[in-house]
Scaffold this active site. Structure first.
Site, PDB file in Angstrom:
ATOM      1  N   ALA A   1      -3.432   6.094 -64.523  1.00 14.17           N
ATOM      2  CA  ALA A   1      -4.294   6.308 -63.360  1.00 14.17           C
ATOM      3  C   ALA A   1      -4.650   7.785 -63.252  1.00 14.17           C
ATOM      4  CB  ALA A   1      -3.601   5.835 -62.081  1.00 14.17           C
TER       5      ALA A   1
ATOM      6  N   ARG B   1     -13.566  10.601 -64.546  1.00 11.16           N
ATOM      7  CA  ARG B   1     -14.797  10.772 -65.338  1.00 11.16           C
ATOM      8  C   ARG B   1     -14.917  12.160 -65.959  1.00 11.16           C
ATOM      9  NH1 ARG B   1     -18.761   6.591 -65.661  1.00 11.16           N
ATOM     10  NH2 ARG B   1     -18.920   6.646 -67.899  1.00 11.16           N
TER      11      ARG B   1
ATOM     12  N   GLY C   1     -12.616  12.816 -68.663  1.00 11.40           N
ATOM     13  CA  GLY C   1     -11.904  12.704 -69.940  1.00 11.40           C
ATOM     14  C   GLY C   1     -10.395  12.658 -69.833  1.00 11.40           C
TER      15      GLY C   1
ATOM     16  N   GLY D   1      -8.437  10.222 -68.428  1.00  8.64           N
ATOM     17  CA  GLY D   1      -7.951   8.886 -68.777  1.00  8.64           C
ATOM     18  C   GLY D   1      -7.942   8.682 -70.286  1.00  8.64           C
ATOM     19  N   ARG D   2      -8.999   9.124 -70.914  1.00  8.15           N
ATOM     20  CA  ARG D   2      -9.109   9.035 -72.377  1.00  8.15           C
ATOM     21  C   ARG D   2      -7.969   9.821 -73.041  1.00  8.15           C
ATOM     22  NH1 ARG D   2     -13.667   8.243 -75.309  1.00  8.15           N
ATOM     23  NH2 ARG D   2     -15.064   8.427 -73.527  1.00  8.15           N
TER      24      ARG D   2
ATOM     25  N   GLU E   1      -2.323  -5.286 -69.709  1.00  6.95           N
ATOM     26  CA  GLU E   1      -3.015  -6.106 -68.711  1.00  6.95           C
ATOM     27  C   GLU E   1      -3.954  -5.207 -67.928  1.00  6.95           C
ATOM     28  OE1 GLU E   1       0.495  -6.291 -68.590  1.00  6.95           O
ATOM     29  OE2 GLU E   1       0.721  -8.229 -69.594  1.00  6.95           O
TER      30      GLU E   1
ATOM     31  N   ASN F   1     -11.856  -4.848 -63.121  1.00 10.57           N
ATOM     32  CA  ASN F   1     -11.758  -3.403 -63.363  1.00 10.57           C
ATOM     33  C   ASN F   1     -12.597  -3.009 -64.591  1.00 10.57           C
ATOM     34  OD1 ASN F   1     -11.058  -0.738 -63.664  1.00 10.57           O
ATOM     35  ND2 ASN F   1      -8.862  -1.065 -63.445  1.00 10.57           N
TER      36      ASN F   1
ATOM     37  N   TYR G   1     -10.615   0.873 -72.517  1.00  9.51           N
ATOM     38  CA  TYR G   1      -9.768   0.218 -73.521  1.00  9.51           C
ATOM     39  C   TYR G   1     -10.611  -0.328 -74.675  1.00  9.51           C
ATOM     40  CZ  TYR G   1      -6.348   0.505 -69.757  1.00  9.51           C
ATOM     41  OH  TYR G   1      -5.514   0.960 -68.762  1.00  9.51           O
TER      42      TYR G   1
HETATM   43  C1  COA Z   1      -9.396   3.809 -65.695  1.00  4.56           C
HETATM   44  C2  COA Z   1      -9.169   5.291 -65.407  1.00  4.56           C
HETATM   45  C3  COA Z   1      -7.689   5.668 -65.735  1.00  4.56           C
HETATM   46  C4  COA Z   1     -10.093   6.125 -66.325  1.00  4.56           C
HETATM   47  O1  COA Z   1      -9.794   7.510 -66.137  1.00  4.56           O
HETATM   48  P1  COA Z   1     -10.914   8.651 -66.271  1.00  4.56           P
HETATM   49  O2  COA Z   1     -10.213   9.963 -66.392  1.00  4.56           O
HETATM   50  O3  COA Z   1     -11.918   8.518 -65.197  1.00  4.56           O
HETATM   51  O4  COA Z   1     -11.601   8.218 -67.653  1.00  4.56           O
HETATM   52  P2  COA Z   1     -12.385   9.149 -68.700  1.00  4.56           P
HETATM   53  O5  COA Z   1     -13.142  10.216 -67.961  1.00  4.56           O
HETATM   54  O6  COA Z   1     -11.444   9.594 -69.770  1.00  4.56           O
HETATM   55  O7  COA Z   1     -13.438   8.082 -69.285  1.00  4.56           O
HETATM   56  C5  COA Z   1     -13.233   7.461 -70.551  1.00  4.56           C
HETATM   57  C6  COA Z   1     -14.197   6.288 -70.695  1.00  4.56           C
HETATM   58  O8  COA Z   1     -13.824   5.232 -69.814  1.00  4.56           O
HETATM   59  C7  COA Z   1     -15.008   4.577 -69.331  1.00  4.56           C
HETATM   60  N1  COA Z   1     -15.111   4.776 -67.895  1.00  4.56           N
HETATM   61  C8  COA Z   1     -14.304   5.531 -67.097  1.00  4.56           C
HETATM   62  N2  COA Z   1     -14.698   5.443 -65.823  1.00  4.56           N
HETATM   63  C9  COA Z   1     -15.771   4.628 -65.791  1.00  4.56           C
HETATM   64  C10 COA Z   1     -16.615   4.134 -64.760  1.00  4.56           C
HETATM   65  N3  COA Z   1     -16.428   4.487 -63.468  1.00  4.56           N
HETATM   66  N4  COA Z   1     -17.602   3.291 -65.090  1.00  4.56           N
HETATM   67  C11 COA Z   1     -17.805   2.930 -66.370  1.00  4.56           C
HETATM   68  N5  COA Z   1     -17.035   3.368 -67.419  1.00  4.56           N
HETATM   69  C12 COA Z   1     -16.035   4.197 -67.116  1.00  4.56           C
HETATM   70  C13 COA Z   1     -16.171   5.220 -70.029  1.00  4.56           C
HETATM   71  O9  COA Z   1     -16.382   4.524 -71.237  1.00  4.56           O
HETATM   72  C14 COA Z   1     -15.615   6.606 -70.303  1.00  4.56           C
HETATM   73  O10 COA Z   1     -16.259   7.263 -71.351  1.00  4.56           O
HETATM   74  P3  COA Z   1     -17.561   8.175 -71.043  1.00  4.56           P
HETATM   75  O11 COA Z   1     -17.238   9.051 -69.871  1.00  4.56           O
HETATM   76  O12 COA Z   1     -17.737   8.931 -72.328  1.00  4.56           O
HETATM   77  O13 COA Z   1     -18.646   7.194 -70.745  1.00  4.56           O
HETATM   78  C15 COA Z   1      -9.518   5.635 -63.937  1.00  4.56           C
HETATM   79  O14 COA Z   1     -10.782   5.059 -63.628  1.00  4.56           O
HETATM   80  C16 COA Z   1      -8.487   5.180 -62.924  1.00  4.56           C
HETATM   81  O15 COA Z   1      -7.487   5.875 -62.657  1.00  4.56           O
HETATM   82  N6  COA Z   1      -8.715   4.017 -62.313  1.00  4.56           N
HETATM   83  C17 COA Z   1      -7.820   3.517 -61.283  1.00  4.56           C
HETATM   84  C18 COA Z   1      -6.492   3.077 -61.894  1.00  4.56           C
HETATM   85  C19 COA Z   1      -6.712   2.040 -62.972  1.00  4.56           C
HETATM   86  O16 COA Z   1      -7.542   1.155 -62.831  1.00  4.56           O
HETATM   87  N7  COA Z   1      -5.930   2.172 -64.065  1.00  4.56           N
HETATM   88  C20 COA Z   1      -5.963   1.218 -65.161  1.00  4.56           C
HETATM   89  C21 COA Z   1      -5.086   0.043 -64.843  1.00  4.56           C
HETATM   90  S1  COA Z   1      -5.016  -1.108 -66.205  1.00  4.56           S
END
Ligand code: COA
Length: 80
Positions: free
Chosen positions: A5, A12, A14, A16-17, A38, A43, A50
């Site tokens: 998370a 957005r 990088g 999470g990546r 899971e 989501n 993933y």
């Molecule tokens: C899922 C999560 C961890 C991603 O973290 P993040 O730091 O925002 O992700 P990144 O910036 O590294 O994005 C990596 C890729 O994920 C995808 N992505 C991330 N957020 C997105 C959004 N809001 N809509 C569409 N694609 C998204 C994109 O493909 C993105 O690549 P891009 O920016 O080059 O298009 C974050 O949205 C989060 O914390 N969500 C709430 C908790 C959660 O759902 N955790 C996963 C439980 S299984």
């Protein structure tokens, strides 16, 4: 690990990546060839993340998340 998370106001950028790459690198270092996770069916952002790392949907766990009763998609990534 149970969850990945990123704080909403830091999403957005990088992070999470980077977390996922670190997790997969550590798994590979330990000789893991198959990773399962899971993710809630509603989501989209996480599923997209993933999917970009080779995870594919392989199953569904009904009502996995409570109390919302949301189904979980099971996703798998396998090295061949
Ligand atoms: C899922 C999560 C961890 C991603 O973290 P993040 O730091 O925002 O992700 P990144 O910036 O590294 O994005 C990596 C890729 O994920 C995808 N992505 C991330 N957020 C997105 C959004 N809001 N809509 C569409 N694609 C998204 C994109 O493909 C993105 O690549 P891009 O920016 O080059 O298009 C974050 O949205 C989060 O914390 N969500 C709430 C908790 C959660 O759902 N955790 C996963 C439980 S299984």
């Amino acid at each position: 690990m149970q969850n990945i998370a990123v704080r909403r106001d830091a999403q957005r950028r990088g992070i999470g990546r980077t977390l996922l790459e670190a997790l997969l690198a550590e798994a590979a270092r330990r000789g893991v060839r198959k990773v399962l996770l899971e993710v809630a069916v509603d989501n989209g952002p996480a599923q997209k993340l993933y999917g970009a790392y080779g995870f594919e949907a392989v199953g569904l766990r009904r009502g996995y998340y409570q109390p919302s009763n949301t189904d979980a998609l099971v996703m798998m990534r396998q090295d061949d």
